[in-house]
Design a protein around this motif. Structure first.
Motif, PDB file in Angstrom:
ATOM      1  N   TYR A  36       0.826  -1.212   0.000  1.00  0.00           N
ATOM      2  CA  TYR A  36       0.000   0.000   0.000  1.00  0.00           C
ATOM      3  C   TYR A  36       0.858   1.258   0.000  1.00  0.00           C
ATOM      4  CZ  TYR A  36      -4.596  -2.159   0.605  1.00  0.00           C
ATOM      5  OH  TYR A  36      -5.765  -2.850   0.402  1.00  0.00           O
ATOM      6  N   GLY A  37       1.912   1.273   0.819  1.00  0.00           N
ATOM      7  CA  GLY A  37       2.793   2.435   0.844  1.00  0.00           C
ATOM      8  C   GLY A  37       3.498   2.628  -0.485  1.00  0.00           C
ATOM      9  N   GLN A  38       3.963   1.532  -1.068  1.00  0.00           N
ATOM     10  CA  GLN A  38       4.621   1.603  -2.368  1.00  0.00           C
ATOM     11  C   GLN A  38       3.648   2.136  -3.423  1.00  0.00           C
ATOM     12  OE1 GLN A  38       7.695  -2.171  -1.589  1.00  0.00           O
ATOM     13  NE2 GLN A  38       5.880  -2.469  -2.841  1.00  0.00           N
ATOM     14  N   TRP A  39       2.409   1.662  -3.379  1.00  0.00           N
ATOM     15  CA  TRP A  39       1.439   2.072  -4.388  1.00  0.00           C
ATOM     16  C   TRP A  39       1.055   3.547  -4.232  1.00  0.00           C
ATOM     17  CZ3 TRP A  39       0.600   0.304  -8.901  1.00  0.00           C
ATOM     18  CH2 TRP A  39      -0.532   0.696  -9.629  1.00  0.00           C
ATOM     19  N   ARG A  40       0.951   4.030  -2.989  1.00  0.00           N
ATOM     20  CA  ARG A  40       0.643   5.459  -2.779  1.00  0.00           C
ATOM     21  C   ARG A  40       1.725   6.331  -3.415  1.00  0.00           C
ATOM     22  NH1 ARG A  40      -1.008   3.673   2.378  1.00  0.00           N
ATOM     23  NH2 ARG A  40       1.033   4.225   3.266  1.00  0.00           N
ATOM     24  N   ALA A  41       2.984   5.925  -3.242  1.00  0.00           N
ATOM     25  CA  ALA A  41       4.076   6.686  -3.849  1.00  0.00           C
ATOM     26  C   ALA A  41       3.996   6.625  -5.369  1.00  0.00           C
ATOM     27  CB  ALA A  41       5.417   6.143  -3.374  1.00  0.00           C
ATOM     28  N   MET A  42       3.667   5.470  -5.901  1.00  0.00           N
ATOM     29  CA  MET A  42       3.557   5.332  -7.346  1.00  0.00           C
ATOM     30  C   MET A  42       2.387   6.148  -7.887  1.00  0.00           C
ATOM     31  SD  MET A  42       4.543   1.269  -7.622  1.00  0.00           S
ATOM     32  CE  MET A  42       4.347   1.123  -9.401  1.00  0.00           C
ATOM     33  N   GLU A  43       1.283   6.191  -7.149  1.00  0.00           N
ATOM     34  CA  GLU A  43       0.150   7.035  -7.554  1.00  0.00           C
ATOM     35  C   GLU A  43       0.567   8.498  -7.634  1.00  0.00           C
ATOM     36  OE1 GLU A  43      -3.933   4.871  -6.041  1.00  0.00           O
ATOM     37  OE2 GLU A  43      -2.717   5.914  -4.528  1.00  0.00           O
ATOM     38  N   GLU A  44       1.356   8.937  -6.673  1.00  0.00           N
ATOM     39  CA  GLU A  44       1.813  10.327  -6.674  1.00  0.00           C
ATOM     40  C   GLU A  44       2.719  10.600  -7.865  1.00  0.00           C
ATOM     41  OE1 GLU A  44       4.317  13.483  -3.879  1.00  0.00           O
ATOM     42  OE2 GLU A  44       3.393  11.711  -2.954  1.00  0.00           O
ATOM     43  N   LEU A  45       3.627   9.676  -8.158  1.00  0.00           N
ATOM     44  CA  LEU A  45       4.502   9.833  -9.321  1.00  0.00           C
ATOM     45  C   LEU A  45       3.692   9.881 -10.610  1.00  0.00           C
ATOM     46  CD1 LEU A  45       7.256   7.312  -8.200  1.00  0.00           C
ATOM     47  CD2 LEU A  45       7.566   9.792  -8.444  1.00  0.00           C
ATOM     48  N   ASN A  46       2.628   9.118 -10.651  1.00  0.00           N
ATOM     49  CA  ASN A  46       1.732   9.127 -11.807  1.00  0.00           C
ATOM     50  C   ASN A  46       1.019  10.468 -11.935  1.00  0.00           C
ATOM     51  OD1 ASN A  46      -1.436   7.845 -12.645  1.00  0.00           O
ATOM     52  ND2 ASN A  46       0.275   7.846 -14.052  1.00  0.00           N
ATOM     53  N   ARG A  47       0.518  10.989 -10.831  1.00  0.00           N
ATOM     54  CA  ARG A  47      -0.165  12.293 -10.866  1.00  0.00           C
ATOM     55  C   ARG A  47       0.782  13.400 -11.313  1.00  0.00           C
ATOM     56  NH1 ARG A  47      -2.781  10.175  -6.138  1.00  0.00           N
ATOM     57  NH2 ARG A  47      -1.136  11.062  -4.811  1.00  0.00           N
ATOM     58  N   GLN A  48       2.054  13.278 -10.937  1.00  0.00           N
ATOM     59  CA  GLN A  48       3.049  14.284 -11.315  1.00  0.00           C
ATOM     60  C   GLN A  48       3.477  14.157 -12.776  1.00  0.00           C
ATOM     61  OE1 GLN A  48       6.166  13.415  -8.532  1.00  0.00           O
ATOM     62  NE2 GLN A  48       5.203  14.510  -6.827  1.00  0.00           N
ATOM     63  N   GLY A  49       3.091  13.067 -13.430  1.00  0.00           N
ATOM     64  CA  GLY A  49       3.494  12.843 -14.810  1.00  0.00           C
ATOM     65  C   GLY A  49       4.889  12.275 -14.956  1.00  0.00           C
ATOM     66  N   ARG A  50       5.504  11.914 -13.855  1.00  0.00           N
ATOM     67  CA  ARG A  50       6.863  11.359 -13.922  1.00  0.00           C
ATOM     68  C   ARG A  50       6.834   9.875 -14.262  1.00  0.00           C
ATOM     69  NH1 ARG A  50      10.505  12.730  -9.220  1.00  0.00           N
ATOM     70  NH2 ARG A  50      12.076  12.822 -10.862  1.00  0.00           N
ATOM     71  N   ALA A  51       5.724   9.225 -13.981  1.00  0.00           N
ATOM     72  CA  ALA A  51       5.467   7.859 -14.445  1.00  0.00           C
ATOM     73  C   ALA A  51       4.143   7.933 -15.190  1.00  0.00           C
ATOM     74  CB  ALA A  51       5.387   6.886 -13.276  1.00  0.00           C
ATOM     75  N   LYS A  52       4.207   7.875 -16.518  1.00  0.00           N
ATOM     76  CA  LYS A  52       3.010   8.093 -17.335  1.00  0.00           C
ATOM     77  C   LYS A  52       1.921   7.065 -17.041  1.00  0.00           C
ATOM     78  CE  LYS A  52       5.018  11.491 -19.559  1.00  0.00           C
ATOM     79  NZ  LYS A  52       4.609  12.897 -19.301  1.00  0.00           N
TER      80      LYS A  52
END
Length: 283
Positions: free
Chosen positions: A114-130
């Motif tokens: 869950y913690g890993q996914w929250r960070a990945m969601e944030e990176l996605n929102r920032q456009g750094r992980a499309k």
């Protein structure tokens, strides 16, 4: 090349090039040859230990960044997972020499998911992980992640080949908007895949290789693939699967090869869970 559209609108090639088990000192040359052959999707992972070599090949290729689709994977992080996922992401971008990823996958369904996914969601929102997704998630773990989080994984990369076809699971993923992507698409040659009588007969009928039949079978199922080869002629052969089609009868024949079981390891096996959860990368 045929593309698939992910659940957030991102276009991804259905065939790409994987670098698993290619030694780091050979990876740059192999990826350079793959790009010259025509591959535009590159798939690596932190645990592969060759991200820097992939990055050098990308830099030296002269191919515009927007023409490439680059995937890498987060390995299990020590707690706190959210903070360490962000740290791991910055490290992998530096190794690859990129400003963003096209697809970032959680490699294993363990640790502080869950913690890993929250960070990945944030990176996605920032456009750094499309786009963000997962790998090796079985149906129970995938549904748990979807139900209890904001962003549905765009991709689930799982073992898939003629002897372990995952058809029921693919139907569930399709229902939830998750793109099925295969690893181990040739089963690493296990069960004598390349001399299998059913696949060989189909290949002879179409004037293709068994490998091409397997890739074509996957394409017709809508399963994305990342075949690996260190031989330029085989790289080219693996891309040459869009000029023929398997008949319904041939697709049914391949379906009959399914054993319903992994040829590698079961993520529900307690010993596998302990081993993957305990393993850590050097950096």
């Amino acid at each position: 090349m045929q593309n698939v559209t992910l659940n957030n609108g991102v276009e991804m090639p259905i065939l790409g090039f994987g670098v698993f088990q290619i030694p780091a000192d050979e990876t740059e040359q192999v990826v350079t040859e793959a790009l010259a052959t025509g591959y535009r999707l590159l798939d690596t992972a932190a645990s592969h230990g060759n991200e820097e070599a992939v990055g050098r090949a990308i830099k030296n290729s002269g191919i515009p960044r927007e023409e490439l689709f680059v995937t890498t994977k987060l390995y299990v992080q020590d707690a706190p997972g959210e903070e360490n996922t962000k740290r791991a992401f910055e490290a992998l971008l530096a190794k690859l020499g990129l400003d963003y990823l096209d697809l970032y996958l959680m490699h294993q369904p363990y640790g502080d998911v869950y913690g890993q996914w929250r960070a990945m969601e944030e990176l996605n929102r920032q456009g750094r992980a499309k786009a963000i997704g997962v790998s090796n998630f079985y149906p129970d773990r995938l549904l748990d992640l979807i139900i209890n989080n904001e962003v549905t994984p765009a991709v689930n990369q799982i073992e898939t080949h003629p002897f372990f076809q995952r058809a029921d699971y693919q139907a569930l993923m399709r229902e939830k908007g998750v793109q099925h992507q295969a690893w181990g698409g040739f089963a690493e040659g296990k069960n004598d895949l390349f001399t299998n009588p059913v696949l060989s007969e189909i290949a002879q009928r179409h004037g293709k290789s068994v490998g091409q039949v397997v890739l074509r079978w996957a394409v017709q199922r809508g399963v994305a693939q990342i075949p690996k080869s260190v031989r330029p002629e085989r790289m080219a052969e693996n891309l040459d699967v869009f000029d023929f089609a398997l008949t319904d009868a041939e697709m049914a024949s391949v379906a009959g090869l399914d054993t319903g079981a992994s040829l590698f390891f079961d993520h529900h096996d307690p010993e596998i869970v302990k081993w993957l959860s305990a393993r850590r990368l050097d950096s």
